[in-house]
Design a protein around this motif. Sequence first.
Motif, short mmCIF file in Angstrom:
data_model
loop_
_atom_site.label_atom_id
_atom_site.label_comp_id
_atom_site.label_asym_id
_atom_site.label_seq_id
_atom_site.Cartn_x
_atom_site.Cartn_y
_atom_site.Cartn_z
N GLY A 52 0.82 -1.20 0.00
CA GLY A 52 0.00 0.00 0.00
C GLY A 52 0.86 1.25 0.00
N THR A 53 0.20 2.39 -0.26
CA THR A 53 0.94 3.66 -0.36
C THR A 53 0.26 4.75 0.44
N VAL A 54 1.05 5.71 0.88
CA VAL A 54 0.50 6.80 1.68
C VAL A 54 1.18 8.11 1.29
N ILE A 55 0.41 9.20 1.37
CA ILE A 55 0.97 10.55 1.15
C ILE A 55 0.71 11.36 2.42
N GLU A 56 1.67 12.20 2.75
CA GLU A 56 1.52 13.02 3.96
C GLU A 56 1.42 14.50 3.57
N ILE A 57 0.50 15.22 4.22
CA ILE A 57 0.40 16.67 4.04
C ILE A 57 0.67 17.28 5.40
N THR A 58 1.73 18.04 5.51
CA THR A 58 2.11 18.55 6.83
C THR A 58 1.68 20.01 7.01
N GLY A 59 1.76 20.47 8.27
CA GLY A 59 1.57 21.89 8.57
C GLY A 59 2.83 22.65 8.22
N SER A 60 2.98 23.86 8.73
CA SER A 60 4.15 24.69 8.39
C SER A 60 5.45 23.95 8.69
N ALA A 61 6.30 23.90 7.68
CA ALA A 61 7.47 23.02 7.72
C ALA A 61 8.35 23.20 8.95
N GLU A 62 8.49 24.45 9.42
CA GLU A 62 9.45 24.70 10.50
C GLU A 62 8.89 24.41 11.90
N SER A 63 7.59 24.13 11.99
CA SER A 63 7.03 24.12 13.35
C SER A 63 7.29 22.79 14.06
N LEU A 64 7.43 22.91 15.38
CA LEU A 64 7.79 21.75 16.21
C LEU A 64 6.74 20.64 16.17
N THR A 123 -3.04 19.01 -3.95
CA THR A 123 -3.64 17.75 -4.43
C THR A 123 -4.02 17.89 -5.90
N GLY A 124 -4.67 19.02 -6.22
CA GLY A 124 -5.11 19.23 -7.61
C GLY A 124 -3.93 19.24 -8.57
N ASN A 125 -2.79 19.78 -8.12
CA ASN A 125 -1.62 19.85 -9.00
C ASN A 125 -0.84 18.54 -9.08
N ASN A 126 -1.18 17.59 -8.21
CA ASN A 126 -0.43 16.32 -8.21
C ASN A 126 -1.39 15.13 -8.28
N LEU A 127 -2.43 15.29 -9.08
CA LEU A 127 -3.48 14.27 -9.09
C LEU A 127 -2.97 12.88 -9.43
N ASP A 128 -1.96 12.86 -10.30
CA ASP A 128 -1.39 11.57 -10.70
C ASP A 128 -0.88 10.79 -9.51
N LEU A 129 -0.10 11.52 -8.71
CA LEU A 129 0.50 10.90 -7.53
C LEU A 129 -0.58 10.51 -6.52
N PHE A 130 -1.49 11.45 -6.28
CA PHE A 130 -2.53 11.20 -5.28
C PHE A 130 -3.43 10.03 -5.68
N SER A 131 -3.64 9.89 -6.99
CA SER A 131 -4.52 8.79 -7.39
C SER A 131 -3.84 7.44 -7.19
N ARG A 132 -2.52 7.46 -7.00
CA ARG A 132 -1.81 6.18 -6.74
C ARG A 132 -1.74 5.85 -5.24
N LEU A 192 -9.80 15.84 -4.69
CA LEU A 192 -9.97 14.48 -5.23
C LEU A 192 -11.41 14.29 -5.72
N ALA A 193 -12.37 14.78 -4.92
CA ALA A 193 -13.78 14.59 -5.30
C ALA A 193 -14.06 15.30 -6.63
N ARG A 194 -13.44 16.49 -6.80
CA ARG A 194 -13.65 17.22 -8.05
C ARG A 194 -13.14 16.41 -9.24
N ALA A 195 -12.09 15.63 -8.99
CA ALA A 195 -11.53 14.81 -10.07
C ALA A 195 -12.22 13.45 -10.14
N GLY A 196 -13.23 13.27 -9.33
CA GLY A 196 -13.98 11.99 -9.37
C GLY A 196 -13.28 10.87 -8.62
#
Length: 619
Positions: free
Chosen positions: A160-172, A210-219, A238-242
């Motif tokens: 299986g595969t997972v993608i992570e979306i983080t908050g502001s990069a520098e924060s603890l 997500t919209g700019n990386n749909l290819d990756l997210f769909s995997r 994702l929903a917008r892209a079906g």
Amino acid sequence: MKARLIDRYFHFSIILLSVMAAFTSCTDDSGNMDISYVIGVAQANLSEPWREVMNAEILETGKNYPGVKIVFTNAGNSREKQEADIDKLVRSGIDLLIVSPVESQEIAPAIRETYHLMPVIVLDKAIEGYDYSLFIGADNELVGTQAARFVKEHIGEANGTVIEITGSAESLPVTRRMQGFRDELQGSENIELLGSFSADWLRDKAEDITGNNLDLFSRSDVIFAHNDAMAFGVYRALARAGITDKAIIGIDGLTGAEGGLALVEAGILEATITCPTGGREAVNRAMDILQKRDGLPKKIFLRSSLITRSILADQYSLPQRTDKRDPEDPVVLGFAQLGKESDWREANTKSVISAAKKSGITLLFEDADLNQEKQIAALRSFIDAEVDVIAFSPIVETGWDEVLYEAKAAGIPVICSDRTVKVADETLVTTYLVADFVEEGRRAAQWVLEETGDSRDVRIVEIGGLPGSAPAIDRRKGFAEMIERYPSHTIIDSDPGDFIENLGYNVMTKMLVRHPRIDVVYAHNDDMALGAIRAIEEAGLEPGKDILIISIDGVKAAFQAMKNGKLNCTVECSPLLGPQLMKAVLDYVNGEELPLRINTEEGVFPMDVARESIGSRSY
Ligand code: AHR
């Protein structure tokens, strides 16, 4: 059930942000004329809904205290603005500052300065050091771990595969969440992390990514976002892209229309991990500080829980009392002490017994004589006696699952006092009232490094505590972690002395034979250091001079040894846990949710301050 959750994760649909224009008014928030205390709140920003909830909780809780006025500032995510806000609040005459830092390390000097003038509570983002009265926040590493556990369970044995979306990069919090997430996924060869993107906590940014990386997210099979708002942004793109077959998980678990709980309930998110803001706890603890109540901790870590749709529909998994106790009945606490191996332990026992008496709590006390089976039997006897709460100081970390499940099944909450346990299900323990043993080890190492300065080839021996116990494991870890950074310093030997003076003596005697030169002894407690001092003297050497000695606890005998020049330093580990334990017991019985972990306050005492401090030591 939903009502209960809403109750737990207290929300306000209308956010009342009382940013006071002037600080001179003499009424509190209920219009009373009599203001006893003014609390200033320096908020980092109000662009995150989570922070709006934090402020609203603070405001609402403040209403429980007539005569308390709360004033808020909003730094709009600017460090400079937050510094100016703190300055303005201090000048306006506040009695206590609550600060939720923009970026903790940068704002630390302003917090330190304020702490010299008044009590300061740091909320959400921890700062290094101890120049504040109290820290309250989530255990972000655990939050990351919980997310990874969900991913593992969701993916199962398949690849299986997972993608992570983080908050502001520098924060603890982001660093910690990432760390916990990665550590837990380590070794799961079947799970691939396809990518990690920072969306600065913002829904729209997550949506764009997500919209700019749909290819990756769909995997990907799972998308883990560091807050629910970003998780919702991912969903929208994702929903917008079906694409609707992805499991999306967020963090926060707020209520309200776009809050995580509603998103989970609607099936938009597969799960959320609750991350309480600490607003209510901050005001309650602020009042404890202002009214100088007993047993104030140094750090409070709030509980986070995984919420899925089925958890929302079923039972919330924290232990619940099954019976309705008569409020007239005395509260009964079963306490299983682990033994009497050290001066520290005896002081701890006394503290528990006297605090129970003072609080009117009926105490059933058992001493396990350093035997885990006996301690388990004591816990079972408390379950049979149907006590209100069980507390124990676990002799070792593992081997408790079965008896703790029995307590949970009986609806009896369990508090770990002094030491932690490792269990498969973290809801088995209602709260931990403990010291930060890793930090104690680090502080000991810090002292050694400062004391030995530029010396080359410093040879250190370690006398460890009881193998398998939390303090022995963590004190070793914290110490080694720091020392290993310096090639000039080596831990040349390490043997356990089980926290017992005589065993400390035996270990040291053997080490002196094994090693022609020892520069430093690091003992995991004072008793073993006192044993080591005897052995060093018998070997014709001068403890404290020929060999530097540092230990942990801060008992009176250690201060005496420092006064006599034989021990160089002790890192405090307070055994006076009784008042905090009784407070936790009463809070629980009164229906309050207990935090995940409460850390006690501790200092470092080198030899040169021992003479002045010895008179004030109470154990
Ligand atoms: O768990 C706390 C440790 O246990 C103390 O440092 C030690 O002295 C005791 O026996």
